[in-house]
Design a protein around this motif. Structure first.
Motif, PDB file in Angstrom:
ATOM      1  N   VAL A 131       0.850  -1.193   0.000  1.00  0.00           N
ATOM      2  CA  VAL A 131       0.000   0.000   0.000  1.00  0.00           C
ATOM      3  C   VAL A 131       0.886   1.244   0.000  1.00  0.00           C
ATOM      4  CG1 VAL A 131      -1.767   1.309   1.250  1.00  0.00           C
ATOM      5  CG2 VAL A 131      -1.810  -1.201   1.290  1.00  0.00           C
ATOM      6  N   VAL A 132       0.632   2.148  -0.946  1.00  0.00           N
ATOM      7  CA  VAL A 132       1.281   3.454  -0.966  1.00  0.00           C
ATOM      8  C   VAL A 132       0.280   4.478  -0.441  1.00  0.00           C
ATOM      9  CG1 VAL A 132       2.293   5.281  -2.396  1.00  0.00           C
ATOM     10  CG2 VAL A 132       2.770   2.877  -2.911  1.00  0.00           C
ATOM     11  N   VAL A 133       0.708   5.257   0.546  1.00  0.00           N
ATOM     12  CA  VAL A 133      -0.144   6.303   1.113  1.00  0.00           C
ATOM     13  C   VAL A 133       0.485   7.653   0.785  1.00  0.00           C
ATOM     14  CG1 VAL A 133      -1.193   7.261   3.193  1.00  0.00           C
ATOM     15  CG2 VAL A 133      -0.877   4.779   2.985  1.00  0.00           C
ATOM     16  N   ILE A 134      -0.153   8.388  -0.130  1.00  0.00           N
ATOM     17  CA  ILE A 134       0.323   9.732  -0.455  1.00  0.00           C
ATOM     18  C   ILE A 134      -0.007  10.649   0.729  1.00  0.00           C
ATOM     19  CG2 ILE A 134       0.191  11.643  -2.092  1.00  0.00           C
ATOM     20  CD1 ILE A 134       1.339   9.020  -3.284  1.00  0.00           C
ATOM     21  N   ALA A 144      -4.305   6.118   7.706  1.00  0.00           N
ATOM     22  CA  ALA A 144      -4.278   5.051   6.703  1.00  0.00           C
ATOM     23  C   ALA A 144      -3.030   4.188   6.850  1.00  0.00           C
ATOM     24  CB  ALA A 144      -4.360   5.646   5.299  1.00  0.00           C
ATOM     25  N   VAL A 145      -1.890   4.801   7.163  1.00  0.00           N
ATOM     26  CA  VAL A 145      -0.659   4.030   7.386  1.00  0.00           C
ATOM     27  C   VAL A 145      -0.881   3.033   8.517  1.00  0.00           C
ATOM     28  CG1 VAL A 145       1.700   4.192   8.285  1.00  0.00           C
ATOM     29  CG2 VAL A 145       0.944   5.748   6.473  1.00  0.00           C
ATOM     30  N   GLN A 146      -1.459   3.492   9.625  1.00  0.00           N
ATOM     31  CA  GLN A 146      -1.672   2.609  10.779  1.00  0.00           C
ATOM     32  C   GLN A 146      -2.688   1.515  10.476  1.00  0.00           C
ATOM     33  OE1 GLN A 146      -1.927   4.757  14.710  1.00  0.00           O
ATOM     34  NE2 GLN A 146      -1.878   6.548  13.371  1.00  0.00           N
ATOM     35  N   LEU A 147      -3.780   1.878   9.800  1.00  0.00           N
ATOM     36  CA  LEU A 147      -4.812   0.885   9.491  1.00  0.00           C
ATOM     37  C   LEU A 147      -4.293  -0.160   8.508  1.00  0.00           C
ATOM     38  CD1 LEU A 147      -7.968   3.178   9.191  1.00  0.00           C
ATOM     39  CD2 LEU A 147      -7.426   1.585  11.048  1.00  0.00           C
ATOM     40  N   ILE A 157       4.224   2.057   2.071  1.00  0.00           N
ATOM     41  CA  ILE A 157       5.125   3.109   1.608  1.00  0.00           C
ATOM     42  C   ILE A 157       4.376   4.429   1.703  1.00  0.00           C
ATOM     43  CG2 ILE A 157       6.443   4.004  -0.356  1.00  0.00           C
ATOM     44  CD1 ILE A 157       6.388   0.987  -1.374  1.00  0.00           C
ATOM     45  N   ALA A 158       4.953   5.411   2.360  1.00  0.00           N
ATOM     46  CA  ALA A 158       4.300   6.708   2.523  1.00  0.00           C
ATOM     47  C   ALA A 158       5.111   7.783   1.815  1.00  0.00           C
ATOM     48  CB  ALA A 158       4.164   7.060   4.012  1.00  0.00           C
TER      49      ALA A 158
END
Length: 320
Positions: A131-134, A144-147, A157-158
């Protein structure tokens, strides 16, 4: 706070207006804390998804108690949140558990429920996927990173625009971080950076809220059956059209999301909120609180948002 013309933070002004009157299925609340969202900066420009009407009081969320006393709730609004008192529908308010602060409740009611639905409803995250989180240090992204980690993502990846924000995203659970400035000149550079952060492989899911080259570069980074979920236009840039062939060639999908459609289906909001609030109360989900501004300093809050100087959730204190 009210605007009588569209524009930037300078159009926000403190005014006295008549108290709102509740209708059927609504209550009048004393606001203890109001939430600020990046979408509010679009709203006062009239550059968001739905046309706005003047005069306008921005704000889509609040924490407060019924006038006369009662249970503290967090609620969603169709505008009007930057105020001392608001009227809210009963089906769009949720009791705030003891031990959950106003700021934490506000972090999850709009941004947290957005992150929840991006991963669950739109992307259908499966265990082991990348999962990439912009904007991984922002209000939605930090949750979203934590979930994504909690729900079994194999690699998260953020992106974040400063070393401090990238460090925060890693503290929250990101395995790797990328500077979104790489997309400024050429989306291919950004595509390469995302794949490099994933060990040279394409990614499965991108949660994207910028548009422009970030959108284009993110789409190119997707693996077969990958999903890009777009939920914002922060760059205020045009995004190149996506030809059907570009989707078919890699069996990839572009999915749009706007929380307003969940607000019209209360059971969808309940599903997210009944999951998120207990997580916060237990300490399993840690909202990042970015700052509490006096209502009189709302222009400064908007300026800080637009300049990318903030992390996490920003809120307003209507008593100041």
């Amino acid at each position: 706070m009210q605007i009588t013309e569209f524009g930037g933070p300078e159009v926000l002004k403190v005014v006295d207006v008549p108290e709102p009157a509740p209708g059927d299925g609504q209550q009048l609340y004393d606001v203890s804390t109001a939430g600020i969202n990046f979408a509010d900066t679009h709203q006062i420009e009239n550059s968001y998804l739905s046309a706005q009407k003047l005069p306008l009081t921005p704000g889509a969320e609040f924490v407060g108690t019924p006038v006369g006393g009662g249970q503290r709730v967090v609620g969603l609004l169709d505008g009007g949140g930057y105020a001392e008192r608001v009227v809210a529908h009963d089906f769009l308010t949720w009791a705030v558990p003891d031990g959950v602060s106003d700021e934490q409740a506000l972090a999850v009611v709009l941004q947290g429920s957005t992150a929840w639905h991006l991963l669950r409803t739109c992307a259908h995250l499966a265990e082991g996927e990348t999962v990439v989180v912009i904007a991984g240090a922002g209000g939605v992204g930090s949750l979203a990173v934590q979930l994504a980690r909690r729900w079994g993502a194999g690699r998260v990846i953020a992106t974040a625009s400063s070393p401090e924000k990238r460090a925060l995203a890693e503290e929250l659970g990101a395995h790797a971080t990328v500077d979104p400035a790489l997309a400024t000149d050429d989306p291919k550079t950004f595509t390469g950076a995302l794949r490099e952060a994933n060990g040279g492989k394409p990614v499965d899911i991108v949660l994207e809220m910028t548009g422009g080259n970030v959108f284009t570069g993110s789409l190119s980074a997707l693996a077969p059956f990958g999903r890009l979920v777009t939920y914002g236009m922060a760059a205020r840039q045009e995004t190149a059209p996506v030809p059907p062939g570009a989707l078919m060639q890699k069996s990839r999908a572009v999915i749009g999301f706007w929380l307003a459609h969940c607000m019209a289906r209360p059971q969808m909001m309940d599903a997210a909120m009944h999951d998120l609030l207990p997580m916060v109360a237990e300490g399993a989900l840690k909202p990042v609180v970015g700052g509490r501004y006096p209502m009189s300093a709302v222009r400064e809050a908007h300026q800080d948002l637009l300049a990318r100087r903030t992390t996490g959730k920003l809120v307003l204190d209507p008593a100041r």
